[in-house]
Design a protein around this motif. Structure first.
Motif, short mmCIF file in Angstrom:
data_model
loop_
_atom_site.label_atom_id
_atom_site.label_comp_id
_atom_site.label_asym_id
_atom_site.label_seq_id
_atom_site.Cartn_x
_atom_site.Cartn_y
_atom_site.Cartn_z
N ASP A 1 0.83 -1.00 -0.28
CA ASP A 1 -0.11 -0.19 0.03
C ASP A 1 0.54 1.56 -0.08
OD1 ASP A 1 -2.22 -1.14 -0.37
OD2 ASP A 1 -2.56 -1.59 2.20
N PHE A 2 1.95 1.16 -0.85
CA PHE A 2 3.29 2.27 -0.28
C PHE A 2 2.60 3.14 -1.43
CE2 PHE A 2 5.31 -0.83 1.71
CZ PHE A 2 4.80 -0.25 3.74
N ALA A 3 2.96 4.55 -1.34
CA ALA A 3 2.92 5.42 -1.93
C ALA A 3 4.48 5.70 -2.67
CB ALA A 3 1.68 6.95 -1.80
N THR A 4 5.28 6.40 -1.35
CA THR A 4 6.53 7.05 -1.38
C THR A 4 7.23 5.99 -0.45
OG1 THR A 4 5.91 8.25 0.49
CG2 THR A 4 5.48 9.54 -1.38
N MET A 5 8.83 6.35 -0.81
CA MET A 5 9.64 6.20 0.16
C MET A 5 11.02 6.94 0.32
SD MET A 5 10.44 2.82 -1.95
CE MET A 5 11.28 1.71 -0.44
N HIS A 6 11.93 6.93 1.44
CA HIS A 6 12.90 8.00 0.71
C HIS A 6 14.30 8.20 2.00
CE1 HIS A 6 12.23 11.05 4.29
NE2 HIS A 6 10.71 10.05 3.69
N HIS A 7 14.01 7.10 2.18
CA HIS A 7 15.56 6.24 3.28
C HIS A 7 15.70 5.29 3.82
CE1 HIS A 7 18.12 8.25 6.40
NE2 HIS A 7 17.94 6.76 6.77
N ILE A 8 16.74 4.64 3.36
CA ILE A 8 17.00 3.60 3.55
C ILE A 8 18.94 3.26 3.88
CG2 ILE A 8 17.93 2.95 1.00
CD1 ILE A 8 16.95 0.35 1.56
N ASP A 9 18.80 2.42 5.22
CA ASP A 9 19.71 2.03 5.93
C ASP A 9 20.13 0.45 5.93
OD1 ASP A 9 22.05 3.96 7.35
OD2 ASP A 9 20.05 4.63 7.74
N VAL A 10 21.11 -0.33 6.21
CA VAL A 10 20.83 -1.57 5.47
C VAL A 10 22.56 -1.60 6.28
CG1 VAL A 10 22.11 -3.09 3.83
CG2 VAL A 10 20.76 -1.06 2.96
N SER A 11 22.40 -2.94 7.31
CA SER A 11 23.91 -3.20 8.27
C SER A 11 23.58 -4.72 7.96
CB SER A 11 23.20 -2.99 9.94
OG SER A 11 21.78 -4.04 10.38
N SER A 12 24.40 -5.54 8.64
CA SER A 12 24.87 -6.49 8.45
C SER A 12 23.37 -7.56 8.52
CB SER A 12 26.07 -7.09 9.86
OG SER A 12 25.81 -7.03 10.77
N ASN A 13 22.71 -7.47 9.48
CA ASN A 13 21.49 -7.93 9.81
C ASN A 13 19.93 -7.63 8.97
OD1 ASN A 13 23.33 -10.02 10.49
ND2 ASN A 13 23.12 -9.47 12.64
N TRP A 14 19.84 -6.55 8.86
CA TRP A 14 19.05 -5.39 9.28
C TRP A 14 18.77 -4.35 7.24
CZ3 TRP A 14 14.47 -6.33 12.43
CH2 TRP A 14 15.18 -7.35 13.15
N ILE A 15 18.00 -4.67 7.18
CA ILE A 15 16.96 -2.88 6.42
C ILE A 15 16.05 -2.51 6.61
CG2 ILE A 15 16.84 -2.96 3.99
CD1 ILE A 15 18.11 -5.19 2.97
N THR A 16 16.04 -1.00 6.83
CA THR A 16 15.15 -0.33 7.19
C THR A 16 14.83 0.30 6.10
OG1 THR A 16 16.36 0.60 8.79
CG2 THR A 16 15.72 -0.66 9.77
N PHE A 17 14.06 1.00 6.10
CA PHE A 17 13.61 1.78 5.02
C PHE A 17 11.84 2.89 5.73
CE2 PHE A 17 11.11 -1.86 3.60
CZ PHE A 17 10.24 -0.99 3.52
N ASP A 18 12.26 3.73 5.21
CA ASP A 18 10.64 4.64 5.81
C ASP A 18 10.00 5.01 4.29
OD1 ASP A 18 12.65 6.68 4.40
OD2 ASP A 18 11.60 8.16 6.48
N ALA A 19 8.46 4.78 4.71
CA ALA A 19 7.39 4.65 3.88
C ALA A 19 6.47 5.18 3.41
CB ALA A 19 7.45 3.25 2.90
N SER A 20 5.32 5.88 3.00
CA SER A 20 4.09 6.41 3.48
C SER A 20 3.29 5.16 2.11
CB SER A 20 4.12 8.12 3.22
OG SER A 20 3.96 8.67 2.34
N LYS A 21 1.87 6.12 2.69
CA LYS A 21 0.54 5.39 1.63
C LYS A 21 0.19 6.37 1.40
CE LYS A 21 -0.89 1.32 4.58
NZ LYS A 21 -1.64 0.99 5.50
#
Length: 163
Positions: free
Chosen positions: A143-163
């Motif tokens: 259900d995402f419409a936008t995304m503008h940030h991502i960070d990657v570590s050895s075990n995780w991927i995080t990002f932000d997105a909005s509807k």
């Protein structure tokens, strides 16, 4: 960017106590400034709005220093990227297994946060900067419409997105 400075702080007691060390850059409108330590130098990537338009999406500038407190020297090629679809920082850097370096960037066009790019850093020296787009991710799933940030570590991927 409202302070017209990029400042360096030292953590005294995490997470709540920080002390100002120095202003790295001043008298400019900078956004999403990110420091990278690579090849014995510090590199500062910053989106700078030289025209004071209120839109930092168009230009990426790179500075380098021997130490965090400077002096910070701009690359002669600045701005190294002039393109709203690739210039804006979107998190930290990613290094692959072979030592290749990737800069995460935002895709901004008709709206903010149209997606993310992974830009391979092909050249990063005091004499210049060059990158090439290797992958783009669009928020065309779920259900995402936008995304503008991502960070990657050895075990995780995080990002932000909005509807």
């Amino acid at each position: 960017s409202e302070s017209r400075k990029v400042s360096l702080y030292r953590c005294v007691d995490f997470p709540g106590q920080w002390e100002h060390v120095t202003d790295i850059l001043d008298d400019l409108s900078a956004s999403d400034s990110t420091v990278l330590r690579r090849d014995g130098k510090y590199w500062l990537f910053s989106n700078i709005d030289r025209n004071e338009s209120g839109n930092p999406n168009y230009e990426l500038h790179v500075f380098w220093a021997e130490s965090l407190d400077g002096p910070w020297i701009p690359l002669q090629d600045n701005p190294v990227v002039i393109d709203a679809s690739t210039a804006r920082m979107a998190g930290g850097f990613i290094e692959d297994r072979d030592g290749g370096l990737y800069r995460c960037s935002q895709i901004n066009g008709s709206r903010y946060g149209e997606g993310l790019n992974f830009m391979r850093v092909d050249n990063l020296t005091v004499d210049g900067y060059r990158e090439s787009r290797r992958l783009s991710i669009l928020p065309d799933w779920g259900d995402f419409a936008t995304m503008h940030h991502i960070d990657v570590s050895s075990n995780w991927i995080t990002f932000d997105a909005s509807k």
